[in-house]
Design a protein around this motif. Sequence first.
Motif, mmCIF file in Angstrom:
data_model
loop_
_atom_site.group_PDB
_atom_site.id
_atom_site.type_symbol
_atom_site.label_atom_id
_atom_site.label_comp_id
_atom_site.label_asym_id
_atom_site.label_seq_id
_atom_site.Cartn_x
_atom_site.Cartn_y
_atom_site.Cartn_z
ATOM 1 N N ASP A 1 48.900 35.737 36.045
ATOM 2 C CA ASP A 1 48.131 35.672 37.315
ATOM 3 C C ASP A 1 47.914 34.638 38.060
ATOM 4 O O ASP A 1 47.757 34.590 39.273
ATOM 5 C CB ASP A 1 46.656 36.309 36.631
ATOM 6 C CG ASP A 1 46.647 37.755 36.254
ATOM 7 O OD1 ASP A 1 47.555 38.536 36.483
ATOM 8 O OD2 ASP A 1 45.837 38.123 35.599
ATOM 9 N N GLY A 2 47.910 33.549 37.532
ATOM 10 C CA GLY A 2 47.856 32.198 38.389
ATOM 11 C C GLY A 2 49.126 31.824 39.180
ATOM 12 O O GLY A 2 49.122 30.820 40.093
ATOM 13 N N SER A 3 50.303 32.365 38.619
ATOM 14 C CA SER A 3 51.590 31.927 39.167
ATOM 15 C C SER A 3 52.505 33.180 38.931
ATOM 16 O O SER A 3 53.118 33.001 37.892
ATOM 17 C CB SER A 3 52.080 30.612 38.666
ATOM 18 O OG SER A 3 53.146 30.456 38.927
ATOM 19 N N MET A 4 52.658 33.972 40.184
ATOM 20 C CA MET A 4 53.475 35.103 39.804
ATOM 21 C C MET A 4 54.381 35.365 41.322
ATOM 22 O O MET A 4 53.622 35.425 42.303
ATOM 23 C CB MET A 4 52.546 36.200 39.568
ATOM 24 C CG MET A 4 53.415 37.713 39.285
ATOM 25 S SD MET A 4 52.257 39.003 38.708
ATOM 26 C CE MET A 4 51.377 38.236 37.306
ATOM 27 N N PHE B 1 58.095 40.195 40.394
ATOM 28 C CA PHE B 1 57.393 40.227 39.141
ATOM 29 C C PHE B 1 56.169 41.019 39.174
ATOM 30 O O PHE B 1 56.089 41.940 38.429
ATOM 31 C CB PHE B 1 57.142 38.788 38.512
ATOM 32 C CG PHE B 1 56.724 38.802 37.115
ATOM 33 C CD1 PHE B 1 57.678 38.789 35.866
ATOM 34 C CD2 PHE B 1 55.306 39.063 36.957
ATOM 35 C CE1 PHE B 1 56.952 38.959 34.811
ATOM 36 C CE2 PHE B 1 54.838 39.180 35.361
ATOM 37 C CZ PHE B 1 55.777 39.142 34.334
ATOM 38 N N ALA B 2 55.462 40.839 40.252
ATOM 39 C CA ALA B 2 54.186 41.516 40.387
ATOM 40 C C ALA B 2 54.483 43.280 40.899
ATOM 41 O O ALA B 2 53.632 43.848 40.194
ATOM 42 C CB ALA B 2 53.212 40.965 41.648
ATOM 43 N N ALA B 3 55.644 43.106 41.447
ATOM 44 C CA ALA B 3 55.712 44.766 41.577
ATOM 45 C C ALA B 3 56.383 45.241 40.552
ATOM 46 O O ALA B 3 55.891 46.366 40.245
ATOM 47 C CB ALA B 3 56.835 44.877 42.667
ATOM 48 N N LEU B 4 57.144 44.800 39.609
ATOM 49 C CA LEU B 4 57.456 45.191 38.208
ATOM 50 C C LEU B 4 56.413 45.487 37.544
ATOM 51 O O LEU B 4 56.133 46.505 36.988
ATOM 52 C CB LEU B 4 58.543 44.382 37.624
ATOM 53 C CG LEU B 4 59.084 44.703 36.365
ATOM 54 C CD1 LEU B 4 59.551 46.247 36.033
ATOM 55 C CD2 LEU B 4 59.868 43.867 35.613
ATOM 56 N N LEU B 5 55.487 44.354 37.385
ATOM 57 C CA LEU B 5 54.359 44.553 36.478
ATOM 58 C C LEU B 5 53.465 45.806 36.926
ATOM 59 O O LEU B 5 52.740 46.613 35.971
ATOM 60 C CB LEU B 5 53.354 43.435 36.504
ATOM 61 C CG LEU B 5 52.041 43.240 35.792
ATOM 62 C CD1 LEU B 5 52.592 43.448 34.242
ATOM 63 C CD2 LEU B 5 51.512 42.107 36.063
#
Length: 100
Positions: free
Chosen positions: A79-82, A86-90
Amino acid sequence: MKVTLESYGGLAAAAGLRRPPDVLDSAALPEGAAAELERLVAAAAAAPPPQDSGRARDAKGYAITVEDGGRSTVLEQSDGSMSPAFAALLAWLRNRFAQG
């Protein structure tokens, strides 16, 4: 393609210690959803991971393992470095797992 999502750490880390990882097999998805998953995985794998600022020591971390054609790739960010990819996939995976 088989995708496994594991989360760890964070302020409430003890609450998720015994929780098994979420697993998704793209063969069980409708064609459009499987294609979207493949696109999101490719984008996240191609995006360079952002520099970790070290400011979010209690940030929750995520490991997304992709098994495809005998190859296994692990994508790991927090969460501190994304990265946005990656955020879209998550987000897509979380939504899919929430649907059951």
